[in-house]
Design a protein around this motif. Structure first.
Motif, PDB file in Angstrom:
ATOM      1  N   CYS A  22       0.818  -1.319  -0.329  1.00 13.12           N
ATOM      2  CA  CYS A  22       0.154   0.178  -0.197  1.00 13.12           C
ATOM      3  C   CYS A  22       0.775   1.201  -0.032  1.00 13.12           C
ATOM      4  O   CYS A  22       1.282   1.867  -0.768  1.00 13.12           O
ATOM      5  N   LEU A 106      -7.183  -2.184   8.729  1.00 18.12           N
ATOM      6  CA  LEU A 106      -6.006  -1.924   7.799  1.00 18.12           C
ATOM      7  C   LEU A 106      -5.365  -3.316   7.272  1.00 18.12           C
ATOM      8  O   LEU A 106      -5.665  -3.494   5.730  1.00 18.12           O
ATOM      9  N   TRP A 132     -10.914  -0.968  -1.545  1.00 12.90           N
ATOM     10  CA  TRP A 132     -10.217   0.530  -1.265  1.00 12.90           C
ATOM     11  C   TRP A 132     -11.385   1.959  -0.517  1.00 12.90           C
ATOM     12  O   TRP A 132     -11.251   2.863  -0.424  1.00 12.90           O
ATOM     13  N   TYR A 135     -10.515   1.570   2.756  1.00 10.41           N
ATOM     14  CA  TYR A 135      -9.414   1.822   2.686  1.00 10.41           C
ATOM     15  C   TYR A 135      -9.617   3.363   2.960  1.00 10.41           C
ATOM     16  O   TYR A 135      -9.298   3.918   3.922  1.00 10.41           O
ATOM     17  N   TYR A 151      -6.382   7.095  -1.736  1.00  7.19           N
ATOM     18  CA  TYR A 151      -7.280   5.480  -2.209  1.00  7.19           C
ATOM     19  C   TYR A 151      -9.350   5.846  -3.095  1.00  7.19           C
ATOM     20  O   TYR A 151      -9.771   5.430  -3.856  1.00  7.19           O
TER      21      TYR A 151
END
Length: 493
Positions: A22, A106, A132, A135, A151
């Protein structure tokens, strides 16, 4: 927990290693920080609310605590543990966030990305939109607005290909929402149905969409025709022959005429996928339904190896042993053929599992009532009374409340020889405005008590009070019937 098990396989990585993929993607766009320096928190949140993800789907009911939600999603309901791992990781991430465990959330989202790469390598972008979005919301709540915007922009880059800023109409997204609502929500049956219908309209032969539609059909209780969901389950099996869970669901819906076919389906599913929790638990339910309690116990004990702290598995094992206890009691020859020792062993096994379930999760439906029943059979009346009282303290629906008053009244009358307490509970059960067999039994018991007492003493005030109470209840029932008839008549005018 099964879900925690497969997520935990990669949690031994160092935190930096876990989040490295990420971080690398975020570092490729140096403009994110600059964008956030000029964008307000309010406008960011407004954009986030447009996303299709778990944070915008209102999955927790207003009257439901987070404890109840998490328990129902991960413990009470069966898992779809073999084919929908990314979905379950997203759900777990949402729960972790609600618990204030954003770093753990996460990690779950990172696991979801891994599963998407493995299971949908040709459709990673579309399949990742929900992840996403999750996130973005987690980072937003962590106060890391630049990462949230990162994101959000990833979602926007995909959606702009379809001339939409933050959400698109796509069957994969409809399906993802359908799974989330099917797994998480209590009273959104119509919405679940719409999600899978929309997905199938665009891709009617998709195995995953068909499986979702079939499971939704099975679980929703407002479908008019039984053949509808039997046909949908059969279609799902044809398109997804590896889906053992759906095979067992079909077996559960087949009637007595097709019992042999149903058993063959269950055993085929167990042979194909012997360790899948959803298959094991639903198969155990099938065997309990067809009165093969020993086979049900065997399967539940296997499930317990992976879920040693699941209150519901212990509860169902206890229920199975309790069923065996009552089977023995119903055999007249039991008292004469030396089975007393076997009976005591079964009672103890049932008590052990039901008590463990109650310790792990109080307020399980019927658990205290079943414990009271078993202690009554064992002639341990103090313990039986304790669990009756505990069950009475619960906020029960009218039907179960009536049945509990009948059982406790019988306990007071026959075991404790407290006729006054028995009368009280029979009357409390009759007061509940619900016409059921337990209510009629309590009315008859009260009538017999009153007539016996009047036979002994014509002026017995308690007996006269009971008869007046029964007459008043009967008049009330008649008035309700008359009102109902009048209402129906008025509706026809």
């Amino acid at each position: 927990m099964e879900l925690e098990h497969f997520i935990g396989r990669q949690r031994e990585r160092l935190p930096g290693e876990w989040l490295q993929p990420c971080s690398e993607r975020l570092d490729t766009a140096g403009s994110y920080t600059a964008v956030m320096s000029t964008a307000s928190k309010e406008s960011l949140e407004s954009s986030l609310r447009q996303l299709k993800c778990h944070f915008t789907w209102n999955l927790i009911a207003e009257d439901e605590s987070l404890d109840e939600f998490e328990d129902r999603v991960f413990n009470k309901d069966e898992f779809q543990n073999s084919e929908f791992k990314a979905t379950m990781c997203n759900i777990l991430a949402y729960v972790k966030h609600c618990r204030g465990l954003n770093e753990a959330a996460l990690q779950c989202l990172g696991e979801a990305e891994d599963f998407i790469q493995q299971q949908h390598p040709d459709r990673v972008e579309i399949r990742s939109l929900v992840t996403w979005g999750n996130y973005a919301w987690v980072y937003y709540h962590m106060g890391q607005f630049s990462k949230a915007q990162a994101y959000l922009d990833k979602v926007k880059q995909v959606c702009k290909k379809f001339s939409s800023p933050y959400r698109i109409e796509n069957p994969a997204l409809d399906c993802e929402e359908g799974w989330a609502r099917l797994k998480c929500t209590k009273n959104q049956n119509e919405r679940v149905k719409v999600c899978f219908q929309k997905a199938l309209e665009k891709d009617p032969k998709n195995p995953e969409f068909t499986s979702g539609w079939a499971i939704a059909n099975y679980r929703l209780d407002d479908w008019p025709a039984k053949n509808d969901y039997i046909d949908s389950l059969k279609q799902a099996i044809n398109l997804s022959p590896e889906n053992t869970y759906v095979k067992v669901l079909l077996a559960l819906k087949l009637d007595e005429v097709h019992k042999t076919q149903a058993k063959a389906l269950v055993e085929e599913a167990l042979k194909k996928n012997p360790s899948a929790m959803d298959t094991l638990l639903s198969a155990a339910r099938f065997y309990y339904k067809v009165y093969d309690v020993d086979r049900a116990i065997q399967l539940l004990r296997k499930a317990l190896e992976s879920l040693p702290n699941n209150a519901y598995v212990h509860y169902h094992i206890g229920c199975c042993y309790r069923s065996k206890v009552h089977q023995m009691l119903n055999r007249r020859e039991m008292a004469f053929n030396g089975d007393r020792k076997k009976l005591q062993e079964l009672i103890q096994l049932a008590l052990n599992h039901l008590q463990k379930a109650e310790e792990m999760k109080e307020m399980l439906e019927h658990s205290c009532s079943f414990l009271a029943d078993l202690y009554t059979i064992a002639k341990q009346y103090e313990e039986a009374d304790h669990y009756f009282q505990k069950e009475l303290s619960k906020d029960l629906p009218p039907g179960p409340k009536q049945l509990l008053h009948l059982r406790y009244g019988n306990f007071q009358f026959f075991q404790m020889k407290r006729e006054d307490k028995a009368i009280y509970h029979f009357m409390e059960g009759v007061k509940i405005k619900r016409k059921t067999k337990p209510k009629e039994k309590m009315r008859e018991k009260l009538r017999r008590i009153a007539l016996r007492r009047l036979h002994e003493d014509e002026s017995d005030s308690e007996a006269l009070h009971i008869l007046a109470f029964l007459q008043e209840d009967e008049n009330g029932q008649q008035a309700d019937k008359d009102s109902e008839r009048a209402g129906r008549g008025g509706a026809c005018l």
